[in-house]
Design an enzyme around this catalytic site. Structure first.
Site, PDB file in Angstrom:
ATOM      1  CB  SER A 267      -0.877  -0.049   0.955  1.00 33.07           C
ATOM      2  OG  SER A 267      -1.578  -0.849   1.147  1.00 33.07           O
TER       3      SER A 267
ATOM      4  CG  HIS B 189       5.302  -3.370   7.140  1.00 33.48           C
ATOM      5  ND1 HIS B 189       4.830  -2.085   7.607  1.00 33.48           N
ATOM      6  CD2 HIS B 189       4.677  -3.820   7.085  1.00 33.48           C
ATOM      7  CE1 HIS B 189       3.479  -2.330   7.265  1.00 33.48           C
ATOM      8  NE2 HIS B 189       3.596  -3.877   6.734  1.00 33.48           N
TER       9      HIS B 189
ATOM     10  CG  ASP C 218       2.874  -8.143   4.193  1.00 27.39           C
ATOM     11  OD1 ASP C 218       2.065  -8.595   3.698  1.00 27.39           O
ATOM     12  OD2 ASP C 218       3.659  -7.611   5.456  1.00 27.39           O
TER      13      ASP C 218
ATOM     14  NE  ARG D 288       1.494  -7.193  10.524  1.00 28.28           N
ATOM     15  CZ  ARG D 288       2.034  -6.899   9.264  1.00 28.28           C
ATOM     16  NH1 ARG D 288       2.375  -7.865   7.902  1.00 28.28           N
ATOM     17  NH2 ARG D 288       1.630  -5.316   8.262  1.00 28.28           N
TER      18      ARG D 288
ATOM     19  NE  ARG E 297       3.666   0.664   4.756  1.00 27.91           N
ATOM     20  CZ  ARG E 297       2.033  -0.027   4.453  1.00 27.91           C
ATOM     21  NH1 ARG E 297       2.386  -1.132   3.009  1.00 27.91           N
ATOM     22  NH2 ARG E 297       0.918  -0.268   4.753  1.00 27.91           N
TER      23      ARG E 297
ATOM     24  CG  ASP F 143       2.098   2.273   7.601  1.00 25.34           C
ATOM     25  OD1 ASP F 143       2.817   1.488   7.402  1.00 25.34           O
ATOM     26  OD2 ASP F 143       0.554   1.526   6.941  1.00 25.34           O
TER      27      ASP F 143
ATOM     28  CE  LYS G 288      -5.171  -0.931   3.620  1.00 25.57           C
ATOM     29  NZ  LYS G 288      -3.924  -1.324   3.020  1.00 25.57           N
TER      30      LYS G 288
ATOM     31  CG  HIS H 171      -3.440  -8.229   4.718  1.00 30.31           C
ATOM     32  ND1 HIS H 171      -2.115  -8.926   4.682  1.00 30.31           N
ATOM     33  CD2 HIS H 171      -3.508  -7.254   4.720  1.00 30.31           C
ATOM     34  CE1 HIS H 171      -1.934  -7.939   3.855  1.00 30.31           C
ATOM     35  NE2 HIS H 171      -2.131  -7.355   3.436  1.00 30.31           N
TER      36      HIS H 171
ATOM     37  CG  HIS I 150      -1.459  -4.106  -2.901  1.00 26.95           C
ATOM     38  ND1 HIS I 150      -2.055  -5.250  -2.511  1.00 26.95           N
ATOM     39  CD2 HIS I 150      -1.180  -3.028  -2.389  1.00 26.95           C
ATOM     40  CE1 HIS I 150      -2.281  -4.653  -1.376  1.00 26.95           C
ATOM     41  NE2 HIS I 150      -1.885  -3.144  -1.118  1.00 26.95           N
TER      42      HIS I 150
END
Length: 552
Positions: free
Chosen positions: A88, A149, A180, A217, A293, A295, A373, A444, A482
């Site tokens: 993203s 990430h 991921d 995570r 990454r 965020d 998002k 996810h 994506h």
């Protein structure tokens, strides 16, 4: 007053009101909408494909009625290594920049290969600061080769660099992926790190590296202000507060699997050494955060460095006075401005992103998304800029407060749509950028039926927005950042598929122009296409090309 006079005045009033309404309509802007369906890729095979399985009357009609094609959203076409799936952050930066952006991950990997990484000033100084004060070096980050990430190569290189620069003790706090990467794949990464550590410890007798803790995570990398989750990660790393103790990291993973926890959700676990005490972050230690990454790194970083008057996430029982705190990249302006932090890799500056260029042309723009998002349609779409542009409005719709989004697959899409349709009808905006999170966030979870429901909820929203754009005489581009929910089963691991894909994504033009979508496009072509719809020439910095050509 006669009846004739009254009728005459009434007609005059109506005409005046109609004229006023026409003038108001004439002042309305023609909306150009960029709709980003997050995690919504195209896959020919219908098997385990939530998009193919969904009932989508609105999108089906749009596909029949309007020009459409496919564009690339992964690998070298978005500035990632060949074959790496998109994400993203990368997707939105390419969408907003109008050029291929070579990502931080690629840049850092290049420096690891050239060994310039071992000379990085912020990283070297952090180790030296801890050495001077008699402290330890702690490394934390997502242990994964998912590439979204973090990169395990970078974490292993940092372990090596710390020993090269004289660290006596290096402790690694591992955040486990399963999002991921396949849901139960942590053993692979833990064992690889363990083998690397064994080699390092054999070579450098003056120092040693050890895995100190593991945690999913879900806790360590929240981005939606679920501070109760972040607190678990913080207290694990600072106090050794854990649900489990283990003498081996791989044994801890197996214990979690027996408790029916997958990697993302593994509870806080301390990995103790021979002295049987947790290796926690204490005063005079250096702490290095290896996620590139921003965020999902911000919240935990804030917990370590922000003073009490700036931090309200949770009560911190222990606040170590660190020798150094290093962010691998810039996580936010607030963190970058904090005197306790340093940054290993600063962002490269971008000029004339779509947002900046619209500002220079005196145009108005709206960015709208739900919480999950929101950073992507604002910070990342603007090339790493926190502040709004002149003429820019931002709308944040809270994401639902549920543990996982399979419990509410529609998420906040209906509420986002309400506000977006209202904004289109207002006639206030030249360009409106919206992100719908469902395809990615529900994808996810790996739960097929929920992903199908998410797509069906999206379809209703797409229909409503398309109708509003049509009524306003505007144009809309529908695309994705994506792929994800088009593949819900991992045929290699035999597990559910929770990560992104390398599939192309749709590009649909909704409007009255007689055009077709050219082949060979990529995400960086979208911003120039928006400008072309507005009859505005793209700036020279945008190397992307218009995706729409005259219909044959």
């Amino acid at each position: 007053m006669t009846n004739t006079q009254q009728q005459s005045e009434s007609i005059d009033d109506n005409q005046a009101q109609l004229s006023k309404q026409q003038n108001s309509d004439n002042n309305k802007k023609v909306p150009r909408v960029l709709m980003i369906l997050d995690g919504f890729g195209h896959r020919e095979d219908d098997k385990d494909n939530a998009i193919a399985a969904a009932d989508m009357p609105n999108l089906d009609k749009i596909y029949e009625q309007y020009p459409h094609g496919l564009i690339s959203a992964s690998g070298e076409d978005v500035g990632l290594p060949d074959g790496q799936f998109g994400n993203s952050e990368v997707g939105h930066m390419n969408l907003g920049a109008g050029r291929v952006l070579y990502q931080d991950s690629t840049r850092i990997s290049s420096e690891v290969a050239s060994r310039d990484f071992y000379k990085n000033e912020a990283l070297v100084n952090a180790v030296k600061a801890a050495n001077t004060l008699g402290g330890n070096v702690h490394i934390m980050g997502l242990l994964s080769d998912g590439g979204v990430h973090s990169n395990q190569d970078h974490i292993e290189a940092m372990c090596h660099s710390a020993l090269v620069h004289g660290a006596k003790n290096v402790f690694v706090h591992c955040f486990l992926d399963g999002r991921d990467t396949p849901p139960k794949s942590a053993d692979k990464y833990i064992n690889r790190l363990r083998d690397h550590i064994i080699k390092l410890n054999a070579h450098y007798e003056s120092g040693r590296v050890q895995i100190a803790s593991i945690i999913g995570r879900y806790y360590a990398m929240d981005r939606d202000n679920r501070w109760d989750r972040v607190q678990k990660a913080y207290e694990l790393i600072t106090e050794g507060k854990a649900d489990r103790l283990s003498t081996r990291a791989d044994g801890a993973v197996q214990a979690a699997y027996k408790a029916r926890e997958t990697d993302e959700f593994i509870n806080p676990t301390v990995v103790i050494g021979r002295d049987e005490v947790p290796y926690t972050v204490d005063d005079n230690d250096a702490l290095i955060f290896m996620n590139f990454r921003a965020d999902r790194a911000r919240e935990l970083a804030q917990a370590f460095v922000l003073p009490d008057h700036e931090f309200s996430g949770f009560a911190r029982n222990k606040q170590p006075k660190l020798a150094a705190f290093v962010m691998l990249t810039k996580y936010s302006d607030v963190l970058a401005d904090n005197p306790k932090t340093s940054i290993a890799y600063y962002p490269t500056s971008l000029t004339n992103t779509l947002g900046e260029y619209l500002q220079s042309k005196g145009k108005t723009q709206l960015r709208i998304a739900e919480t999950e998002k929101y950073a992507h349609v604002t910070f990342f779409f603007s090339g790493g800029r926190e502040d709004e542009y002149k003429g820019e409005t931002r709308i944040l719709v809270p994401s639902p407060d549920v543990a996982t989004y399979d419990l509410q697959p529609e998420m906040s899409a209906p509420e986002v749509t309400d506000k977006l349709v209202e904004a289109i009808e207002s006639g206030q905006y030249d360009v409106l950028v919206v992100n719908y999170a469902n395809g990615d966030m529900v994808g996810h979870t790996g739960i097929f039926d929920a992903a199908v429901q998410a797509v069906e909820a999206l379809d209703v929203c797409v229909g409503r927005v398309a109708a509003a754009v049509h009524a306003a005489g505007g144009d809309m581009l529908i695309t994705a950042d994506h792929g994800n929910c088009e593949q819900m089963q991992d045929y290699e691991s035999g597990q559910v598929h929770t990560q992104h894909t390398t599939e192309h994504v749709p590009l649909i033009y909704v409007g009255e122009k007689k055009v077709q979508v050219r082949s060979g496009g990529k995400l960086s072509d979208v911003a120039p296409t928006i400008l072309a719809l507005m009859d505005i020439e793209a700036p020279k910095e945008m190397t992307g090309e218009n995706l729409l050509v005259a219909a044959e």
